[in-house]
Design a protein around this motif. Sequence first.
Motif, PDB file in Angstrom:
ATOM      1  N   GLY A 144       0.785  -1.233   0.000  1.00 50.06           N
ATOM      2  CA  GLY A 144       0.000   0.000   0.000  1.00 50.06           C
ATOM      3  C   GLY A 144       0.809   1.270   0.000  1.00 50.06           C
ATOM      4  O   GLY A 144       0.239   2.359   0.123  1.00 50.06           O
ATOM      5  N   ARG A 145       2.124   1.169  -0.162  1.00 51.83           N
ATOM      6  CA  ARG A 145       2.955   2.372  -0.099  1.00 51.83           C
ATOM      7  C   ARG A 145       2.791   3.267  -1.315  1.00 51.83           C
ATOM      8  O   ARG A 145       3.145   4.441  -1.266  1.00 51.83           O
ATOM      9  CB  ARG A 145       4.422   1.981   0.083  1.00 51.83           C
ATOM     10  N   LEU A 146       2.239   2.725  -2.412  1.00 50.49           N
ATOM     11  CA  LEU A 146       1.961   3.550  -3.586  1.00 50.49           C
ATOM     12  C   LEU A 146       0.512   4.030  -3.621  1.00 50.49           C
ATOM     13  O   LEU A 146       0.134   4.787  -4.516  1.00 50.49           O
ATOM     14  CB  LEU A 146       2.272   2.766  -4.864  1.00 50.49           C
ATOM     15  N   GLY A 147      -0.281   3.606  -2.646  1.00 51.56           N
ATOM     16  CA  GLY A 147      -1.686   3.999  -2.614  1.00 51.56           C
ATOM     17  C   GLY A 147      -2.498   3.243  -3.651  1.00 51.56           C
ATOM     18  O   GLY A 147      -2.160   2.128  -4.059  1.00 51.56           O
ATOM     19  N   ARG A 148      -3.576   3.854  -4.074  1.00 55.01           N
ATOM     20  CA  ARG A 148      -4.432   3.258  -5.114  1.00 55.01           C
ATOM     21  C   ARG A 148      -3.708   3.369  -6.444  1.00 55.01           C
ATOM     22  O   ARG A 148      -3.363   4.448  -6.897  1.00 55.01           O
ATOM     23  CB  ARG A 148      -5.770   4.015  -5.171  1.00 55.01           C
ATOM     24  N   ILE A 149      -3.461   2.224  -7.086  1.00 55.69           N
ATOM     25  CA  ILE A 149      -2.804   2.242  -8.394  1.00 55.69           C
ATOM     26  C   ILE A 149      -3.826   2.697  -9.434  1.00 55.69           C
ATOM     27  O   ILE A 149      -4.900   2.102  -9.572  1.00 55.69           O
ATOM     28  CB  ILE A 149      -2.257   0.854  -8.765  1.00 55.69           C
ATOM     29  N   VAL A 150      -3.466   3.733 -10.178  1.00 60.14           N
ATOM     30  CA  VAL A 150      -4.407   4.297 -11.142  1.00 60.14           C
ATOM     31  C   VAL A 150      -3.968   4.110 -12.586  1.00 60.14           C
ATOM     32  O   VAL A 150      -4.803   4.118 -13.499  1.00 60.14           O
ATOM     33  CB  VAL A 150      -4.663   5.795 -10.871  1.00 60.14           C
ATOM     34  N   GLN A 151      -2.650   3.957 -12.804  1.00 61.77           N
ATOM     35  CA  GLN A 151      -2.199   3.904 -14.193  1.00 61.77           C
ATOM     36  C   GLN A 151      -0.835   3.223 -14.298  1.00 61.77           C
ATOM     37  O   GLN A 151      -0.003   3.304 -13.390  1.00 61.77           O
ATOM     38  CB  GLN A 151      -2.097   5.316 -14.775  1.00 61.77           C
ATOM     39  N   VAL A 152      -0.621   2.567 -15.422  1.00 62.37           N
ATOM     40  CA  VAL A 152       0.672   2.000 -15.794  1.00 62.37           C
ATOM     41  C   VAL A 152       1.040   2.518 -17.177  1.00 62.37           C
ATOM     42  O   VAL A 152       0.174   2.618 -18.060  1.00 62.37           O
ATOM     43  CB  VAL A 152       0.615   0.453 -15.807  1.00 62.37           C
ATOM     44  N   GLU A 153       2.311   2.864 -17.355  1.00 65.50           N
ATOM     45  CA  GLU A 153       2.842   3.212 -18.672  1.00 65.50           C
ATOM     46  C   GLU A 153       4.095   2.384 -18.894  1.00 65.50           C
ATOM     47  O   GLU A 153       4.969   2.343 -18.018  1.00 65.50           O
ATOM     48  CB  GLU A 153       3.201   4.695 -18.767  1.00 65.50           C
ATOM     49  N   ALA A 154       4.203   1.704 -20.034  1.00 68.99           N
ATOM     50  CA  ALA A 154       5.343   0.804 -20.215  1.00 68.99           C
ATOM     51  C   ALA A 154       5.680   0.633 -21.691  1.00 68.99           C
ATOM     52  O   ALA A 154       4.798   0.678 -22.556  1.00 68.99           O
ATOM     53  CB  ALA A 154       5.028  -0.563 -19.596  1.00 68.99           C
ATOM     54  N   ASN A 155       6.964   0.430 -21.942  1.00 74.20           N
ATOM     55  CA  ASN A 155       7.464   0.173 -23.294  1.00 74.20           C
ATOM     56  C   ASN A 155       8.602  -0.831 -23.200  1.00 74.20           C
ATOM     57  O   ASN A 155       9.489  -0.689 -22.353  1.00 74.20           O
ATOM     58  CB  ASN A 155       7.959   1.479 -23.926  1.00 74.20           C
ATOM     59  N   PHE A 156       8.585  -1.835 -24.039  1.00 75.64           N
ATOM     60  CA  PHE A 156       9.679  -2.807 -24.119  1.00 75.64           C
ATOM     61  C   PHE A 156       9.883  -3.100 -25.598  1.00 75.64           C
ATOM     62  O   PHE A 156       9.079  -3.801 -26.213  1.00 75.64           O
ATOM     63  CB  PHE A 156       9.327  -4.068 -23.329  1.00 75.64           C
ATOM     64  N   SER A 157      10.934  -2.540 -26.178  1.00 76.98           N
ATOM     65  CA  SER A 157      11.168  -2.649 -27.611  1.00 76.98           C
ATOM     66  C   SER A 157      12.632  -2.966 -27.888  1.00 76.98           C
ATOM     67  O   SER A 157      13.512  -2.617 -27.100  1.00 76.98           O
ATOM     68  CB  SER A 157      10.807  -1.330 -28.319  1.00 76.98           C
TER      69      SER A 157
END
Length: 336
Positions: A144-157
Amino acid sequence: MQQKNQGPVHIAAIGLGWWGRKIVAALDGEEATVKVVCGVDPDPSAAVFCEGRFPMLESYEAALARDDVEAVVLATPHALHEKQIELAVDAGKHVFCEKPLAMTKKGAERAVRLCRDAGLVLGMGHERRFEPPVADMLVAAQEGRLGRIVQVEANFSHDKFLSLAASNWRLNAEQAPAAGMTATGIHLTDLAVRLMGPARDVRVACENLASEFPQGDTLSAHIRFENGGTAYVSASLATPFVSRFAVFGTKGWMDIRDKAHVESPSGWVVTSSSAGQAITVSEVGPAEPVRDNLVAFARAIRGQSYAITGEEMIDNIALLEAIIRAARTGQVETVA
């Protein structure tokens, strides 16, 4: 099959191409925990690689028939995984499968059920979870240290496939559809599902912008989750290497960037912040997550827990199936 209670887990390396050889090399020095006792690959060059390491067998069935093989590690084309897992379970062998586990949710459910019902461990080649900063991120989110997770952004290329022969299975649109999704993007959706739960729907743009790859070379996916929140995932097969995973919560966020491909990891740069605190930038030294995942798999065979649950494996493949469908239709596709 009666299992050993101690000592190293003896495995058969099935598939000794690029990634299978990486797996074997990563296990050098780990013989006290996990030991490769034989290998299988139809390519004659694999026999040269095996020389002085372990015997090369003529078939997968020959490996399954060996009493000293407790588990198989499948670094084989995606379309073979379901049948190979079935055969391994029939032979009483634990299974470590390179991603993707299957190409459909139904296939993933069956693989998980077969192993679970037989009391066998199913491991997955999602080594990103074993990268030290990613493991720290997952713990921070769980606590819970990040609180409510609202979004992820990711790239693997990466552009490693530009030098492959057109006949290579990795450039077959049926074997490896949706640009870089089965090669790299699936690692990102695995982490997103771990953080945010099952996906609800997805919209995808898949284009061929810089190659003649039949499956396309550049993909982006916008994912919505059943419990709310979104993820933006991109995967290209036509750019120099880049790997970034960022998670945003109401109490803090973390942005993790690899310095090099996991084939030869050289560390990570982590940028993060918590509510009311300044942004910090730190560096994490090299580690070997491919090895650490396989060691964790071996320890699970000896009775410890394994980090990736069967339900998460299924949820990730359900999302993959929807992404493949959305790449073809260009429409918002519901996740099964």
